[in-house]
Design an enzyme around this catalytic site. Structure first.
Site, short mmCIF file in Angstrom:
data_model
loop_
_atom_site.label_atom_id
_atom_site.label_comp_id
_atom_site.label_asym_id
_atom_site.label_seq_id
_atom_site.Cartn_x
_atom_site.Cartn_y
_atom_site.Cartn_z
N ASP A 282 -8.89 -2.62 43.13
CA ASP A 282 -9.81 -1.49 43.04
C ASP A 282 -9.81 -0.75 44.37
OD1 ASP A 282 -11.94 0.27 43.01
OD2 ASP A 282 -13.35 -1.12 42.08
N PHE B 80 -18.39 -4.44 44.42
CA PHE B 80 -18.98 -3.24 43.82
C PHE B 80 -17.87 -2.50 43.09
CE2 PHE B 80 -20.14 1.17 43.43
CZ PHE B 80 -21.40 1.08 42.90
N LYS C 105 -12.72 8.81 43.15
CA LYS C 105 -13.36 9.50 44.27
C LYS C 105 -12.47 10.59 44.88
CE LYS C 105 -16.68 5.87 45.35
NZ LYS C 105 -17.81 6.51 44.66
#
Length: 416
Positions: free
Chosen positions: A240, A155, A269
Site C-alpha cells: 500500500d 492505516f 492521493k
C-alpha cells in the site's frame, strides 16, 4: 410534519469570516474530522491563503495528495483541456484517455496491468477482492477460507472491511460486526509474519512505511524479507503506497529503497494531482487477470478527466525531478530535525520529504504544537498524541523548508 426550509445566509451581507464559516459547519456537517481552525480559500504551489488573506506554508500537502503542489500548472492545464472535451463515459464505453494512463502507469511502476479506481480505500478494497479470488482460482484455497495477513498500527482506509483489521480503537469502536479473514501481526517483525502465513494465506498487505502511525519506517531488510517470505509461501505481496508512493520518499515508490517489486501495488492521493480522486491497483497480469467482466467495477474509475490528470502526474514523475528534490531536501529536513532533538523533540523518523516528529509531552500535545505552528503561518497535522507529521509538497524550496523548521523551533522554545 414537514420541517421548515433552512435559510441560507445571504451573500449580500458580505464575505463570511473564518469564524463564521467554522460555526456554520457545526450544525450541518457530520463530525468525522477535527480540523485546525483555518479556512483555506486560495492556494498556489506550497502556500495557502485563508478567507482573511493570511498566508500559510503547507507542510502537510493533503497527506501527500498534493505532492506536486497546489494547482500545479502542468496538471491544471491537463485538467482544463480535458474539461473542454469529455469528463465521463462510465466504463460502459471506452474513452480515448484510459489506454494512455494505464500504459504509462504500468511502465512507471514496472508492472503489467492497471485497475483504475477513485479513492485509496477503494484501491485497498479492490486488492482484497483480487487477492481472495486469486487464492481460490490459482492457489487452490478452499472456498471462503482465504486469509490476508496485515500489520498492527496499519492505516489502509475507513471502510467497514478495512477497519475490521485496524488496531486503532477510534477507527473500530462502534462499527462491528467486523469482516473475518484477516490476521494481524506486529509491523517490522518477520518471525511473527512467517508464523501467521499458512496454506490459506492469499496475501500479505502492508505499508512500506506506516504513515498514519507516525511515519514508522521498518528496519533495513524487512521489505526484502516480506518479498522472500511471500514468494516461498506462494502468496501475494500487496504494498500500500497510497501515501508513500509517487516521489514522497525520494524514489518513485518506497519499495524501491530495497529494490522490491510487489505483486500488487496500491496507489492514490498524489495520483490525482490534488485535482480529482484517482487511485489504482497495479499488478502482475496473472493476478489482476483473475477479474472478469461484471465481477468488479466503478462508474467513475478510469474516467477521462481522471485519466488525463493521472497521465500528466506520471509525466511529471518520468522526469525524475520530484524524486530527486525529495531526496535532496529530505537531507535538509532530517538535519533540521536532528538539531531539535533534546530541544522539544524526543525523536523523529524521516525518509525523503516525510517525517513523523515526536514532541516532548511536557511541552504540548501534537494538536497544541500544530495550533502553535498555525499561528506562525505553518500548517501541519498531529497524529497519536504528541506526534506531528511533516509532508510538504515536493515543490518546496530549501528556503521555505528552513523557514518551517525555524517556526517549529520557535514554537517548541516558547511552549504552548
Amino acid at each position: 410534519m414537514t420541517a421548515p426550509a433552512r435559510t441560507r445566509p445571504s451573500s449580500a451581507a458580505g464575505p463570511r469570516s473564518s469564524a463564521d464559516l467554522i460555526r456554520a459547519e457545526e450544525p450541518v456537517l457530520a463530525h468525522n474530522y477535527h480540523p485546525l481552525p483555518v479556512v483555506v480559500a486560495h492556494a498556489e504551489g506550497t502556500w495557502v491563503e485563508d478567507v482573511e488573506g493570511r498566508r500559510y506554508l503547507d507542510m502537510l500537502a493533503g497527506y501527500s495528495a498534493l505532492n506536486f503542489g497546489h494547482r500545479n500548472p502542468v496538471l491544471i492545464d491537463a485538467a482544463h483541456r480535458q474539461l473542454d472535451r469529455l469528463t465521463l463515459t462510465s466504463r460502459a464505453f471506452h474513452n480515448d484517455r484510459l489506454a494512455e494512463f494505464a500504459e504509462s502507469l504500468a511502465a512507471l511502476t514496472g508492472l503489467d496491468m492497471v485497475l483504475p479506481m477513485n479513492t485509496g480505500a477503494e484501491a485497498v478494497e479492490s486488492a482484497i477482492k483480487v487477492a481472495r479470488k486469486w487464492a481460490y482460482e490459482v492457489k487452490g484455497v478452499a472456498p471462503d477460507r482465504a486469509t490476508i495477513v496485515v500489520a498492527a498500527d496499519n492505516f489502509h482506509g475507513r471502510t467497514t472491511t478495512i477497519v475490521s483489521f485496524s488496531t486503532d480503537e477510534t477507527a473500530r469502536a462502534g462499527f462491528g460486526p467486523f469482516t473475518p479473514g484477516f490476521r494481524v501481526v506486529p509491523y517490522n517483525d518477520l518471525a511473527a509474519l512467517e508464523a501467521a502465513v499458512d496454506e490459506t494465506t492469499a496475501a500479505v498487505l502492508i505499508e512500506p512505511i506506516q504513515g498514519e502511525a507516525g511515519v514508522v519506517i521498518p528496519d533495513d531488510g524487512y521489505l526484502t524479507g516480506v518479498r522472500e517470505l511471500t514468494r516461498r509461501a506462494g502468496c501475494l505481496f500487496i504494498a500500500d503506497e497510497i501515501q508513500s508512493g509517487l516521489g514522497r520518499t525520494g524514489t518513485t515508490l518506497a519499495v524501491e529503497h530495497e529494490e522490491v517489486v510487489p505483486d500488487l501495488l496500491l496507489l492514490g492521493k498524489a495520483l490525482g494531482g490534488g485535482i480529482v480522486p484517482v487511485s489504482a491497483v497495479v499488478g502482475r497480469r496473472d493476478v489482476l487477470g483473475v477479474l472478469r467482466p461484471g465481477e468488479h467495477g466503478s462508474t467513475f474509475g478510469g474516467n477521462p478527466l481522471a485519466a488525463a490528470v493521472g497521465s500528466a502526474v506520471v509525466g511529471l514523475l518520468e522526469t525524475g525531478e520530484y524524486q530527486s528534490r525529495a531526496a535532496e531536501l529530505g537531507v535538509v529536513l532530517r538535519d533540521g530535525l536532528t538539531a531539535l532533538v533534546g530541544r522539544g523533540v524526543e525523536g523523529f523518523r524521516s525518509r525523503g520529504l516525510w517525517a513523523g516528529v515526536d514532541i516532548d509531552p511536557a511541552i504540548g500535545t501534537g494538536r497544541e504544537i500544530s495550533e502553535g505552528l498555525m499561528r506562525e503561518g505553518v500548517l501541519v497535522k498531529d497524529t497519536h498524541g504528541s506526534t506531528i507529521r511533516l509532508a510538504p509538497p515536493l515543490t518546496i524550496t530549501g528556503e521555505e523548508l528552513h523557514s518551517a523548521l525555524g517556526a517549529l523551533e520557535k514554537v517548541l522554545s516558547q511552549g504552548v
